[in-house]
Scaffold this active site. Structure first.
Site, PDB file in Angstrom:
ATOM      1  N   HIS A   1       9.541  12.445 -19.873  1.00 40.86           N
ATOM      2  CA  HIS A   1       9.306  13.766 -19.288  1.00 40.86           C
ATOM      3  C   HIS A   1      10.174  14.783 -20.010  1.00 40.86           C
ATOM      4  CE1 HIS A   1       8.468  16.902 -16.427  1.00 40.86           C
ATOM      5  NE2 HIS A   1       9.754  17.029 -16.141  1.00 40.86           N
TER       6      HIS A   1
ATOM      7  N   LYS B   1      12.379  24.239 -18.975  1.00 41.10           N
ATOM      8  CA  LYS B   1      12.040  23.640 -20.274  1.00 41.10           C
ATOM      9  C   LYS B   1      10.826  24.310 -20.902  1.00 41.10           C
ATOM     10  CE  LYS B   1      11.531  19.500 -18.586  1.00 41.10           C
ATOM     11  NZ  LYS B   1      11.853  19.785 -17.165  1.00 41.10           N
TER      12      LYS B   1
ATOM     13  N   ASP C   1       5.761  18.800 -21.085  1.00 40.94           N
ATOM     14  CA  ASP C   1       5.712  18.025 -19.848  1.00 40.94           C
ATOM     15  C   ASP C   1       5.816  16.523 -20.082  1.00 40.94           C
ATOM     16  OD1 ASP C   1       5.560  18.023 -16.960  1.00 40.94           O
ATOM     17  OD2 ASP C   1       3.632  17.037 -17.233  1.00 40.94           O
TER      18      ASP C   1
ATOM     19  N   ARG D   1      33.480  22.540 -25.106  1.00 38.26           N
ATOM     20  CA  ARG D   1      33.566  23.901 -25.637  1.00 38.26           C
ATOM     21  C   ARG D   1      33.813  23.926 -27.143  1.00 38.26           C
ATOM     22  NH1 ARG D   1      37.174  27.655 -21.815  1.00 38.26           N
ATOM     23  NH2 ARG D   1      36.218  29.180 -23.228  1.00 38.26           N
TER      24      ARG D   1
END
Length: 312
Positions: free
Chosen positions: A138, A159, A177, A243
Site C-alpha cells: 500500500h 500520499k 494506492d 535532524r
C-alpha cells in the site's frame, strides 16, 4: 506467480515449431535452462528433465558423431513426459531421431535462427521475470529524477496529494494506492500499477483522476525499479526525528532491504519539495557525496582545533 507454457515462448520469441505440437500447452515451472551436453554421452543419472532443453552447436556436433542406435537412445531419453520443450539454435537442421522421439512423447521442438548465448539470455530473462517473487504494498510509486521512490504511510496522510504535486513538478507517476512489486534479482525490486488502476490517482474530495489524460504520456511510467522509500507519518511531538541525516533506516520487501527516510507531516510543510530533495540527496549519496558526513567531519575538526588551542 504467473503460469508459463511452451506456447508462450512460441508467441513471445517467434520460434519455429517443428515437432511435438501436441505438447505446446505443457507448463514450464522453472527459469533454469538445461544444455544436455553430458546427457549426449549417455549419462542421465541427474538429467533435469523438467527444464527447458537447449541444443546448440556443441551438443549437435557431438550428437552427429554418434552411432545410429546411440542417436535414437539419446533422443528417446531426452524427450520425457514432463520435458516442456527442446530449442535448437543457429537455425540448425533437426535430426530425424529427435523429430520421431519428440512426436511420440509430445515434446515441442522449436528452432531459433539466433546464436545460442543470445537465445539463452533472452529466454532466461523472460522466465526470471515470470517466476520472480511477487507482493503488493500500500503506497505510491513515483519516478523522481530517475530514482524510483516508494512513498508509504497511513491512509489519509497525504500520499496521493503529494504524488499529484510531484507530477505537476515534472516527475512521473508509476502507481497509486497499490504497488505491485516483483523481485527480479536478489537485490532488484520492480514496481508497477495493477492494470485496473494504471495511470489513475485518487484525491479525496476530488475523486479519481487520469494522470495521463490530464498531464500527458510523459507524466506516467508503466514500471520502475524501486531504489528508495519514504515513510510519511503524522508529526509526533514526543518523537525525536533525525535532524542530521546520519542515521540510515531501511525497510525490507521480500529479500531486499530498501533505504528509507521518515518524514513527519504537519500543516505548512511542502512534502513534494522535501521528497524531491530527498531523492536528489539519495542520488548524491550513491555518487559518493554525503552532506551529513561532511558536516560531521567539519564539526569534529573544529572541536579538535579548539582543544589544541586550549592546550597551547
Amino acid at each position: 506467480m504467473a503460469k508459463v507454457r511452451t506456447q508462450d515462448l512460441l508467441d513471445r520469441f517467434n520460434l519455429e515449431l517443428l515437432a511435438g505440437e501436441d505438447g505446446v500447452h505443457r507448463e514450464i515451472n522453472t527459469s533454469d535452462i538445461s544444455r544436455p551436453g553430458i546427457e549426449m554421452t549417455g549419462y542421465f543419472e541427474y538429467y533435469p528433465k523438467e527444464r527447458l532443453q537447449l541444443l546448440g552447436k556443441t551438443e549437435m556436433s557431438f550428437f552427429n558423431d554418434l552411432k545410429p542406435e546411440e542417436k535414437r537412445d539419446r533422443m528417446e531419453k531426452l524427450c520425457t513426459d514432463i520435458t516442456p520443450g527442446m530449442v535448437i539454435t543457429r537455425g540448425m537442421d533437426v535430426p530425424e531421431e529427435l523429430m520421431i522421439a519428440a512426436n511420440e512423447a509430445a515434446v515441442p521442438v522449436m528452432r531459433s535462427p539466433h546464436k545460442t548465448t543470445r537465445v539463452i539470455s533472452r529466454l532466461t530473462n523472460f522466465l526470471e521475470v515470470k517466476f520472480a517473487p511477487f507482493t503488493a504494498v500500500h503506497g505510491v510509486l513515483v519516478d523522481i529524477y530517475g530514482i524510483g521512490v516508494l512513498i508509504t504511510g497511513q491512509s489519509g496522510v497525504g500520499k496521493s496529494e503529494t504524488a499529484l504535486e510531484l507530477v505537476k513538478r515534472g516527475h512521473r507517476l508509476v502507481a497509486d494506492d497499490s504497488v505491485e512489486i516483483r523481485q527480479e534479482d536478489y537485490d532488484i525490486l520492480i514496481g508497477n500499477a495493477p492494470p485496473l488502476i494504471e495511470h489513475l490517482l485518487e484525491i479525496r474530495g476530488l475523486g479519481i483522476i487520469n494522470v495521463m489524460t490530464l498531464f500527458g504520456a510523459g507524466a506516467v511510467r508503466s514500471h520502475k525499479k524501486i531504489s528508495f522509500s519514504i515513510h510519511l507519518e503524522t508529526w509526533d511531538q514526543k518523537k525525536q526525528y533525525d535532524r542530521l541525516g546520519l542515521e540510515e533506516d531501511t525497510m525490507k520487501i521480500m529479500d531486499v532491504k530498501l533505504p528509507r527516510a521518515t518524514i513527519p507531516v504537519r500543516p505548512g510543510r511542502n512534502l513534494a519539495v522535501i521528497i524531491e530533495v530527498a531523492a536528489m540527496n539519495f542520488r548524491l549519496k550513491r555518487m559518493g557525496v554525503n552532506a551529513a558526513e561532511e558536516f560531521s567531519q567539519r564539526l569534529t575538526n573544529m572541536i579538535e582545533q579548539e582543544k589544541e588551542g586550549k592546550n597551547e
